[in-house]
Design a protein around this motif. Structure first.
Motif, PDB file in Angstrom:
ATOM      1  N   GLY A   1       2.285  13.652  -9.645  1.00  0.00           N
ATOM      2  CA  GLY A   1       1.499  14.852  -9.373  1.00  0.00           C
ATOM      3  C   GLY A   1       1.703  15.965 -10.377  1.00  0.00           C
ATOM      4  O   GLY A   1       1.589  17.134 -10.023  1.00  0.00           O
TER       5      GLY A   1
ATOM      6  N   ARG B   1      -8.434  -4.014  -1.776  1.00  0.00           N
ATOM      7  CA  ARG B   1      -8.236  -3.168  -2.957  1.00  0.00           C
ATOM      8  C   ARG B   1      -8.810  -3.897  -4.156  1.00  0.00           C
ATOM      9  O   ARG B   1      -8.560  -5.101  -4.354  1.00  0.00           O
ATOM     10  CB  ARG B   1      -6.740  -2.910  -3.144  1.00  0.00           C
TER      11      ARG B   1
ATOM     12  N   VAL C   1      -6.807   8.046  -1.251  1.00  0.00           N
ATOM     13  CA  VAL C   1      -5.882   6.919  -1.149  1.00  0.00           C
ATOM     14  C   VAL C   1      -6.594   5.693  -0.606  1.00  0.00           C
ATOM     15  O   VAL C   1      -6.424   4.574  -1.092  1.00  0.00           O
ATOM     16  CB  VAL C   1      -4.678   7.303  -0.268  1.00  0.00           C
ATOM     17  N   ASN C   2      -7.421   5.891   0.407  1.00  0.00           N
ATOM     18  CA  ASN C   2      -8.169   4.761   0.957  1.00  0.00           C
ATOM     19  C   ASN C   2      -9.066   4.119  -0.091  1.00  0.00           C
ATOM     20  O   ASN C   2      -9.320   2.912  -0.061  1.00  0.00           O
ATOM     21  CB  ASN C   2      -9.022   5.221   2.138  1.00  0.00           C
TER      22      ASN C   2
ATOM     23  N   TYR D   1      -3.558  -1.749  -9.790  1.00  0.00           N
ATOM     24  CA  TYR D   1      -2.766  -0.754 -10.503  1.00  0.00           C
ATOM     25  C   TYR D   1      -1.877   0.021  -9.531  1.00  0.00           C
ATOM     26  O   TYR D   1      -2.168   0.135  -8.351  1.00  0.00           O
ATOM     27  CB  TYR D   1      -3.642   0.184 -11.338  1.00  0.00           C
TER      28      TYR D   1
ATOM     29  N   ALA E   1       1.662   8.959  -6.885  1.00  0.00           N
ATOM     30  CA  ALA E   1       1.206  10.123  -6.138  1.00  0.00           C
ATOM     31  C   ALA E   1       0.350   9.631  -4.989  1.00  0.00           C
ATOM     32  O   ALA E   1      -0.710   9.049  -5.193  1.00  0.00           O
ATOM     33  CB  ALA E   1       0.409  11.051  -7.038  1.00  0.00           C
TER      34      ALA E   1
ATOM     35  N   GLY F   1      -8.341   3.794  -3.045  1.00  0.00           N
ATOM     36  CA  GLY F   1      -7.544   3.157  -4.081  1.00  0.00           C
ATOM     37  C   GLY F   1      -7.161   4.094  -5.201  1.00  0.00           C
ATOM     38  O   GLY F   1      -6.692   3.665  -6.245  1.00  0.00           O
ATOM     39  N   GLN F   2      -7.345   5.383  -4.994  1.00  0.00           N
ATOM     40  CA  GLN F   2      -6.982   6.351  -6.015  1.00  0.00           C
ATOM     41  C   GLN F   2      -5.693   7.045  -5.636  1.00  0.00           C
ATOM     42  O   GLN F   2      -5.328   7.111  -4.465  1.00  0.00           O
ATOM     43  CB  GLN F   2      -8.069   7.419  -6.160  1.00  0.00           C
ATOM     44  N   GLY F   3      -5.025   7.568  -6.603  1.00  0.00           N
ATOM     45  CA  GLY F   3      -3.885   8.414  -6.317  1.00  0.00           C
ATOM     46  C   GLY F   3      -4.353   9.824  -6.066  1.00  0.00           C
ATOM     47  O   GLY F   3      -5.528  10.142  -6.181  1.00  0.00           O
ATOM     48  N   CYS F   4      -3.421  10.647  -5.686  1.00  0.00           N
ATOM     49  CA  CYS F   4      -3.771  12.025  -5.407  1.00  0.00           C
ATOM     50  C   CYS F   4      -2.511  12.848  -5.494  1.00  0.00           C
ATOM     51  O   CYS F   4      -1.461  12.435  -5.018  1.00  0.00           O
ATOM     52  CB  CYS F   4      -4.358  12.112  -4.008  1.00  0.00           C
ATOM     53  N   CYS F   5      -2.611  13.986  -6.109  1.00  0.00           N
ATOM     54  CA  CYS F   5      -1.419  14.805  -6.284  1.00  0.00           C
ATOM     55  C   CYS F   5      -0.940  15.355  -4.957  1.00  0.00           C
ATOM     56  O   CYS F   5      -1.697  15.561  -4.039  1.00  0.00           O
ATOM     57  CB  CYS F   5      -1.717  15.964  -7.227  1.00  0.00           C
TER      58      CYS F   5
ATOM     59  N   LYS G   1      -7.282  13.842   0.514  1.00  0.00           N
ATOM     60  CA  LYS G   1      -6.180  13.026   0.003  1.00  0.00           C
ATOM     61  C   LYS G   1      -6.224  11.631   0.642  1.00  0.00           C
ATOM     62  O   LYS G   1      -6.088  10.618  -0.043  1.00  0.00           O
ATOM     63  CB  LYS G   1      -4.852  13.724   0.341  1.00  0.00           C
ATOM     64  N   THR G   2      -6.458  11.598   1.928  1.00  0.00           N
ATOM     65  CA  THR G   2      -6.537  10.314   2.613  1.00  0.00           C
ATOM     66  C   THR G   2      -7.718   9.500   2.098  1.00  0.00           C
ATOM     67  O   THR G   2      -7.614   8.290   1.868  1.00  0.00           O
ATOM     68  CB  THR G   2      -6.677  10.538   4.131  1.00  0.00           C
TER      69      THR G   2
ATOM     70  N   THR H   1       0.075   3.422  -8.212  1.00  0.00           N
ATOM     71  CA  THR H   1       0.094   4.886  -8.221  1.00  0.00           C
ATOM     72  C   THR H   1       1.328   5.363  -7.466  1.00  0.00           C
ATOM     73  O   THR H   1       1.748   4.748  -6.485  1.00  0.00           O
ATOM     74  CB  THR H   1      -1.157   5.494  -7.579  1.00  0.00           C
TER      75      THR H   1
ATOM     76  N   GLY I   1      -4.167  10.526 -11.251  1.00  0.00           N
ATOM     77  CA  GLY I   1      -3.893   9.132 -10.974  1.00  0.00           C
ATOM     78  C   GLY I   1      -5.111   8.270 -10.804  1.00  0.00           C
ATOM     79  O   GLY I   1      -5.004   7.117 -10.399  1.00  0.00           O
ATOM     80  N   SER I   2      -6.268   8.796 -11.106  1.00  0.00           N
ATOM     81  CA  SER I   2      -7.454   7.958 -11.044  1.00  0.00           C
ATOM     82  C   SER I   2      -7.394   6.929 -12.160  1.00  0.00           C
ATOM     83  O   SER I   2      -6.781   7.157 -13.185  1.00  0.00           O
ATOM     84  CB  SER I   2      -8.711   8.807 -11.203  1.00  0.00           C
ATOM     85  N   PRO I   3      -8.003   5.810 -11.945  1.00  0.00           N
ATOM     86  CA  PRO I   3      -7.927   4.777 -12.969  1.00  0.00           C
ATOM     87  C   PRO I   3      -8.627   5.187 -14.242  1.00  0.00           C
ATOM     88  O   PRO I   3      -9.556   5.986 -14.236  1.00  0.00           O
ATOM     89  CB  PRO I   3      -8.639   3.592 -12.317  1.00  0.00           C
TER      90      PRO I   3
ATOM     91  N   THR J   1      -5.535  17.383   3.399  1.00  0.00           N
ATOM     92  CA  THR J   1      -5.146  16.109   4.021  1.00  0.00           C
ATOM     93  C   THR J   1      -6.283  15.096   3.994  1.00  0.00           C
ATOM     94  O   THR J   1      -6.099  13.927   3.623  1.00  0.00           O
ATOM     95  CB  THR J   1      -4.718  16.359   5.478  1.00  0.00           C
TER      96      THR J   1
ATOM     97  N   HIS K   1       0.837  -1.196   0.000  1.00  0.00           N
ATOM     98  CA  HIS K   1       0.000   0.000   0.000  1.00  0.00           C
ATOM     99  C   HIS K   1       0.876   1.252   0.000  1.00  0.00           C
ATOM    100  O   HIS K   1       1.938   1.281   0.640  1.00  0.00           O
ATOM    101  CB  HIS K   1      -0.896  -0.015   1.243  1.00  0.00           C
TER     102      HIS K   1
ATOM    103  N   CYS L   1      -8.541  14.045  -8.386  1.00  0.00           N
ATOM    104  CA  CYS L   1      -7.144  13.651  -8.249  1.00  0.00           C
ATOM    105  C   CYS L   1      -6.505  13.314  -9.578  1.00  0.00           C
ATOM    106  O   CYS L   1      -7.154  12.846 -10.489  1.00  0.00           O
ATOM    107  CB  CYS L   1      -7.062  12.403  -7.382  1.00  0.00           C
TER     108      CYS L   1
ATOM    109  N   TYR M   1      -4.257   0.173 -17.387  1.00  0.00           N
ATOM    110  CA  TYR M   1      -3.779   1.387 -16.710  1.00  0.00           C
ATOM    111  C   TYR M   1      -2.827   1.069 -15.553  1.00  0.00           C
ATOM    112  O   TYR M   1      -3.180   0.338 -14.630  1.00  0.00           O
ATOM    113  CB  TYR M   1      -5.004   2.154 -16.202  1.00  0.00           C
ATOM    114  N   HIS M   2      -1.612   1.606 -15.618  1.00  0.00           N
ATOM    115  CA  HIS M   2      -0.625   1.505 -14.528  1.00  0.00           C
ATOM    116  C   HIS M   2      -0.410   0.070 -14.068  1.00  0.00           C
ATOM    117  O   HIS M   2      -0.270  -0.191 -12.871  1.00  0.00           O
ATOM    118  CB  HIS M   2      -1.051   2.362 -13.331  1.00  0.00           C
TER     119      HIS M   2
END
Lengths: 411, 86
Positions: A285, A153, B78-79, A162, A166, B81-85, B74-75, A164, B33-35, B71, A101, B31, A373-374
């Motif tokens: 990012g 997940r 991430v929880n 996938y 960022a 399953g997505q990214g975030c800048c 962003k959390t 990430t 980095g989203s799928p 914050t 993670h 965000c 993707y990724h």
């Protein structure tokens, strides 16, 4: 070369677009030598050298621009994760059933402990299964002394989790992401008292240097159109023993920009200046474009920005997201879409175009599909040559139609 | 890296509707980095963007966190399953 004029002239230029050449570029950038092109890696540097050489060969003046990138996550060893109930055990497949993670701490030593459920019972030395719907913040609250956390997940259509880059800063515990099926099984085993797990989270963060590539083909004449074509060349990078080629994301976008630049630099549509920026660190990012857009602002440059993020498989329409004072650019893109037969629709393109737009520049992002993707499934064979061709024609036509009579949207 | 990209049906080239809708894409404040969206999926209709940047949350929350993103969003990202800048 004297540019052909009129619609027939545009068609003559468009006829030079080669899907085969772009497919070859995608294959090269996705190859083993470039190791998925994560920012700050040898593979990223190798890709950059190849791209700079390619742009130079096209006749551009090429330079690079570095910037710092902090805490890029890197899985430096494949985690070894086994779980079981009693004497039965299952080794989990990295990338599919288990991944590290992005909020995990670095713990390379394998920890073995009984299973528990986050939020109930004594957490000491246990791997705590975090029920679906519980946040990491809540899980941390009762995790003092735990071996680590196990979160659920989803996997993609190919069965991969996938990657990430960022993400958050590391938390205090090892965290493993389990595929939903595995998570369900582990969660069911936890209350029996017979479940256990051993695993590690070899995830470090490196401060590295990102490097953008800039290529100037010819400056815009006074009163002309200053066109900047962009695409990010970095990827999320390979994991140990797990290639992630980054073919659609974004070798395909780079291939489109290179092909458009090759054609436009030769055709030289009158009144149009042409520059290319191949950007680094998008996957952490959009930092390369953030850096470049600041430079543009400082130099009082105001190019029209066309960013290509994914040209893997066009189905119904390419997504277009615009920002900044982009009405005229959108009108040109619309004309180009009609001329080339490429359908367009407003849709999110969450990429470098947003940085340029946020800097006040007219910017559009074009996205035309990504398979795998990724993940390891983002391979060159899943990048559709017809999509490459369609998006390159769209970009070239936009440039050709930019002069002599820029279009405007009806008020 | 974007969430991308196949959109509403169109039978001819160019925009089926108003090109200016691309200036107000719903979700453009979300965000990086989203799928990727499934090929052929229908994206949300255009609407007012929540923020002007590529980050999670509001600009105010990001500023308070000293980051590109707030914050908490962003959390949450991430929880999920997505990214975030940032």
């Amino acid at each position: 070369m004297t540019p052909p004029s009129g619609s027939a002239g545009v068609d003559a230029i468009l006829a030079r677009v080669s899907a085969g050449r772009m497919a070859a570029t995608v294959t090269t950038l996705a190859s083993d030598d470039f190791t998925g092109r994560r920012v700050g890696t040898d593979g990223g540097a190798a890709a950059r050298a190849w791209l700079a050489g390619h742009l130079t060969a096209l006749g551009a003046t090429v330079d690079t621009d570095e910037f710092p990138v902090r805490a890029v996550p890197e899985v430096y060893a494949a985690p070894t994760v086994v779980w079981g109930e009693g004497s039965a055990s299952t080794l989990l497949v990295f990338g599919r059933q288990v991944a590290v993670h992005s909020a995990s701490c670095d713990a390379n030593e394998v920890r073995r402990g009984p299973l528990g459920v986050a939020g109930s019972g004594d957490p000491t030395h246990r791997w705590l299964v975090v029920p679906t719907g519980m946040s990491l913040f809540d899980a941390y609250a009762d995790a003092q002394g735990a071996a680590g956390l196990l979160v659920s997940r989803a996997v993609d259509a190919d069965g991969w989790q996938y990657t990430t880059l960022a993400g958050p800063d590391p938390g205090p515990l090892p965290i493993l992401a389990l595929g939903a099926d595995t998570h369900r099984a582990v969660l069911a085993a936890a209350p029996t008292g017979r479940g256990w797990l051993s695993g590690n989270t070899p995830l470090r963060r490196r401060d590295v240097t990102g490097t953008n590539i800039h290529a100037t083909f010819h400056p815009a004449p006074p009163g002309g159109v200053d066109l900047l074509l962009t695409a990010h060349y970095d990827g999320v990078g390979d994991h140990p023993d797990l290639r992630q080629p980054g073919a659609a994301d974004n070798a395909s976008g780079v291939a489109v920009v290179l092909e458009a630049a090759r054609i436009l630099s030769a055709a030289r549509p009158p009144g149009v200046g042409l520059c290319v920026a191949l950007l680094d660190a998008e996957e952490v990012g959009a930092l390369g474009s953030a850096h470049h857009s600041r430079r543009l602002r400082a130099s009082d440059a105001h190019p029209l920005v066309i960013n290509v993020d994914g040209a893997g498989l066009l189905d119904k329409a390419a997504a277009v997201e615009a920002g900044g004072p982009a009405h005229a650019l959108l009108a040109l893109l619309d004309q180009a879409g009609r001329h080339t037969g490429v359908p367009l629709a407003a849709g999110p393109v969450a990429s470098d175009n947003r940085r340029y737009a946020a800097a006040g520049l007219p910017a559009v992002g074009i996205g035309a599909g990504m398979g795998g993707y990724h993940s390891p499934a983002d391979t060159p064979d899943r990048v559709d040559p017809d999509t490459l061709r369609a998006i390159a024609r769209l970009v070239v036509a936009t440039a050709c139609l930019a002069v002599p009579a820029p279009a405007t949207l009806p008020s | 890296m974007s969430e991308n990209t196949q959109t509403a049906p169109a039978t001819t080239g160019g925009f089926a509707g108003d090109p200016a809708a691309a200036l107000a894409v719903t979700g453009s404040g979300s965000c990086c980095g989203s799928p990727a969206q499934a090929v052929g999926s229908i994206l949300p209709p255009a609407g007012e963007a929540l923020t002007a940047g590529p980050c999670c949350g509001t600009a105010q929350a990001a500023e308070a966190a000293g980051s590109c993103c707030g914050t908490e969003p962003k959390t949450e990202a991430v929880n999920a399953g997505q990214g975030c800048c940032g």
